[in-house]
Design a protein around this motif. Sequence first.
Motif, mmCIF file in Angstrom:
data_model
loop_
_atom_site.group_PDB
_atom_site.id
_atom_site.type_symbol
_atom_site.label_atom_id
_atom_site.label_comp_id
_atom_site.label_asym_id
_atom_site.label_seq_id
_atom_site.Cartn_x
_atom_site.Cartn_y
_atom_site.Cartn_z
ATOM 1 N N LYS A 124 38.506 34.535 41.212
ATOM 2 C CA LYS A 124 39.338 35.691 40.913
ATOM 3 C C LYS A 124 39.314 36.614 42.115
ATOM 4 C CE LYS A 124 38.986 35.866 35.865
ATOM 5 N NZ LYS A 124 38.550 36.678 34.693
ATOM 6 N N ALA A 125 40.480 37.140 42.441
ATOM 7 C CA ALA A 125 40.592 38.040 43.583
ATOM 8 C C ALA A 125 41.470 39.230 43.213
ATOM 9 C CB ALA A 125 41.183 37.318 44.788
ATOM 10 N N LEU A 126 41.174 40.356 43.829
ATOM 11 C CA LEU A 126 42.020 41.532 43.658
ATOM 12 C C LEU A 126 43.124 41.502 44.705
ATOM 13 C CD1 LEU A 126 39.474 44.452 43.023
ATOM 14 C CD2 LEU A 126 41.054 43.423 41.379
ATOM 15 N N LEU A 127 44.369 41.384 44.238
ATOM 16 C CA LEU A 127 45.523 41.384 45.138
ATOM 17 C C LEU A 127 46.308 42.667 44.933
ATOM 18 C CD1 LEU A 127 46.856 37.725 44.652
ATOM 19 C CD2 LEU A 127 45.091 38.539 46.241
ATOM 20 N N SER A 128 46.851 43.172 46.003
ATOM 21 C CA SER A 128 47.687 44.380 45.912
ATOM 22 C C SER A 128 49.105 43.971 45.550
ATOM 23 C CB SER A 128 47.671 45.136 47.248
ATOM 24 O OG SER A 128 48.477 46.295 47.170
ATOM 25 N N ILE A 129 49.471 44.185 44.290
ATOM 26 C CA ILE A 129 50.792 43.805 43.796
ATOM 27 C C ILE A 129 51.514 45.061 43.339
ATOM 28 C CG2 ILE A 129 52.049 42.424 42.105
ATOM 29 C CD1 ILE A 129 49.658 40.546 41.995
ATOM 30 N N PHE A 130 52.655 45.339 43.966
ATOM 31 C CA PHE A 130 53.427 46.557 43.687
ATOM 32 C C PHE A 130 52.558 47.798 43.823
ATOM 33 C CE2 PHE A 130 55.522 43.343 40.819
ATOM 34 C CZ PHE A 130 56.584 43.093 41.677
ATOM 35 N N GLY A 131 51.676 47.779 44.840
ATOM 36 C CA GLY A 131 50.872 48.953 45.126
ATOM 37 C C GLY A 131 49.650 49.115 44.233
ATOM 38 N N ARG A 132 49.393 48.139 43.362
ATOM 39 C CA ARG A 132 48.240 48.233 42.469
ATOM 40 C C ARG A 132 47.302 47.042 42.674
ATOM 41 N NH1 ARG A 132 49.852 49.351 36.357
ATOM 42 N NH2 ARG A 132 47.572 49.494 36.310
ATOM 43 N N GLU A 133 45.995 47.296 42.598
ATOM 44 C CA GLU A 133 45.013 46.223 42.718
ATOM 45 C C GLU A 133 44.995 45.440 41.407
ATOM 46 O OE1 GLU A 133 43.015 45.458 45.452
ATOM 47 O OE2 GLU A 133 44.363 46.845 46.479
ATOM 48 N N THR A 134 45.391 44.175 41.475
ATOM 49 C CA THR A 134 45.514 43.349 40.277
ATOM 50 C C THR A 134 44.636 42.110 40.386
ATOM 51 O OG1 THR A 134 47.824 44.069 40.069
ATOM 52 C CG2 THR A 134 47.146 42.130 38.784
ATOM 53 N N PRO A 135 43.772 41.846 39.373
ATOM 54 C CA PRO A 135 42.946 40.631 39.415
ATOM 55 C C PRO A 135 43.794 39.394 39.134
ATOM 56 C CG PRO A 135 42.564 41.817 37.376
ATOM 57 C CD PRO A 135 43.461 42.682 38.207
ATOM 58 N N VAL A 136 43.686 38.390 39.985
ATOM 59 C CA VAL A 136 44.471 37.166 39.859
ATOM 60 C C VAL A 136 43.524 35.962 39.988
ATOM 61 C CG1 VAL A 136 46.300 35.760 40.874
ATOM 62 C CG2 VAL A 136 46.542 38.247 40.798
ATOM 63 N N GLU A 137 43.701 34.971 39.119
ATOM 64 C CA GLU A 137 42.902 33.759 39.206
ATOM 65 C C GLU A 137 43.617 32.745 40.086
ATOM 66 O OE1 GLU A 137 40.198 31.822 35.969
ATOM 67 O OE2 GLU A 137 42.193 30.931 35.747
ATOM 68 N N LEU A 138 42.860 32.151 41.019
ATOM 69 C CA LEU A 138 43.441 31.230 41.985
ATOM 70 C C LEU A 138 42.579 29.977 42.106
ATOM 71 C CD1 LEU A 138 44.030 33.939 44.720
ATOM 72 C CD2 LEU A 138 45.861 32.836 43.406
ATOM 73 N N GLU A 139 43.216 28.874 42.471
ATOM 74 C CA GLU A 139 42.487 27.646 42.772
ATOM 75 C C GLU A 139 41.856 27.783 44.157
ATOM 76 O OE1 GLU A 139 42.247 24.976 40.848
ATOM 77 O OE2 GLU A 139 43.726 25.426 39.282
ATOM 78 N N PHE A 140 40.707 27.127 44.349
ATOM 79 C CA PHE A 140 40.085 27.155 45.670
ATOM 80 C C PHE A 140 41.052 26.672 46.745
ATOM 81 C CE2 PHE A 140 35.499 26.516 43.934
ATOM 82 C CZ PHE A 140 35.456 27.858 43.584
ATOM 83 N N SER A 141 41.860 25.664 46.398
ATOM 84 C CA SER A 141 42.752 25.064 47.378
ATOM 85 C C SER A 141 43.922 26.003 47.737
ATOM 86 C CB SER A 141 43.301 23.749 46.847
ATOM 87 O OG SER A 141 43.986 23.935 45.628
ATOM 88 N N GLN A 142 44.068 27.122 47.015
ATOM 89 C CA GLN A 142 45.186 28.035 47.271
ATOM 90 C C GLN A 142 44.842 29.183 48.212
ATOM 91 O OE1 GLN A 142 46.012 28.961 43.037
ATOM 92 N NE2 GLN A 142 48.049 28.069 43.345
ATOM 93 N N VAL A 143 43.592 29.213 48.678
ATOM 94 C CA VAL A 143 43.196 30.367 49.505
ATOM 95 C C VAL A 143 42.468 29.915 50.771
ATOM 96 C CG1 VAL A 143 42.953 31.775 47.411
ATOM 97 C CG2 VAL A 143 40.936 30.667 48.398
ATOM 98 N N SER A 144 42.412 30.813 51.721
ATOM 99 C CA SER A 144 41.589 30.596 52.912
ATOM 100 C C SER A 144 40.843 31.910 53.186
ATOM 101 C CB SER A 144 42.441 30.221 54.124
ATOM 102 O OG SER A 144 43.332 31.263 54.478
ATOM 103 N N LYS A 145 39.645 31.761 53.743
ATOM 104 C CA LYS A 145 38.812 32.923 54.012
ATOM 105 C C LYS A 145 39.279 33.618 55.273
ATOM 106 C CE LYS A 145 33.909 34.158 54.471
ATOM 107 N NZ LYS A 145 32.529 33.602 54.479
ATOM 108 N N GLN A 146 39.259 34.952 55.257
ATOM 109 C CA GLN A 146 39.674 35.725 56.406
ATOM 110 C C GLN A 146 38.479 36.379 57.067
ATOM 111 O OE1 GLN A 146 43.339 35.967 57.263
ATOM 112 N NE2 GLN A 146 42.841 34.158 56.044
#
Length: 220
Positions: free
Chosen positions: A197-219
């Motif tokens: 789960k990650a907090l993404l900024s969606i429409f200016g709001r921090e929103t928790p979103v569930e993602l697959e490991f294969s859908q993300v990369s570390k920054q």
Amino acid sequence: MSDVDLTAQSADVLDLPAPNEGEAGTVSPAARTAVARWYAVQVASSCEKKVKATLEQRAVTLAVSDRILEIEIPETPAVKIKKDGSRQSTEEKVFPGYVLVRMVLDEDTMMAVRSTPNVINFVGAEDRRATGKARGHIKPRPLSRSEVDRIFKRAAEKKTVVKVDLTEGDQILVTAGPFKDFQGEVIEVSGERSKLKALLSIFGRETPVELEFSQVSKQG
């Protein structure tokens, strides 16, 4: 690791259940030559395979290969998720830092194991000296039949472990799916489900979103 036949026996060696606690020192030398049991051996970190290979060679060189019968590192499949989201198949040790040895316990075989580079000691009870002032040697404790069965059953189940190079607080970039190109912060990692789960900024709001490991990369 291939499945292990726990009932395997040689022509001259019996694979018997471990004795009750406290009986290890009561086996006569003659009887001991006919008994093979599993023992856990603690080794230096990340040296399990090196110890196994070296001990196999030493058993032959020291003429104890008829008494050091099996050396195992129980493992289960694992998938490592790299920083770029790619997957790498690997093996996860069931008990990191330990090697299991099925052997006839005598002075020669104990010496062969203990003197192997990167071996720390057998798992067992401390054999304290009579004075009680100095630490004694570790008396190897054979594993019980239930312990052996449990260890190898866990390895034989072949349940894939997912390892990911991500922890809470890491910054990520979504690389696939409906939130592609969004950036966010990891708030929860679930290796069993291969999701986070990650907090993404969606429409200016921090929103928790569930993602697959294969859908993300570390920054960073």
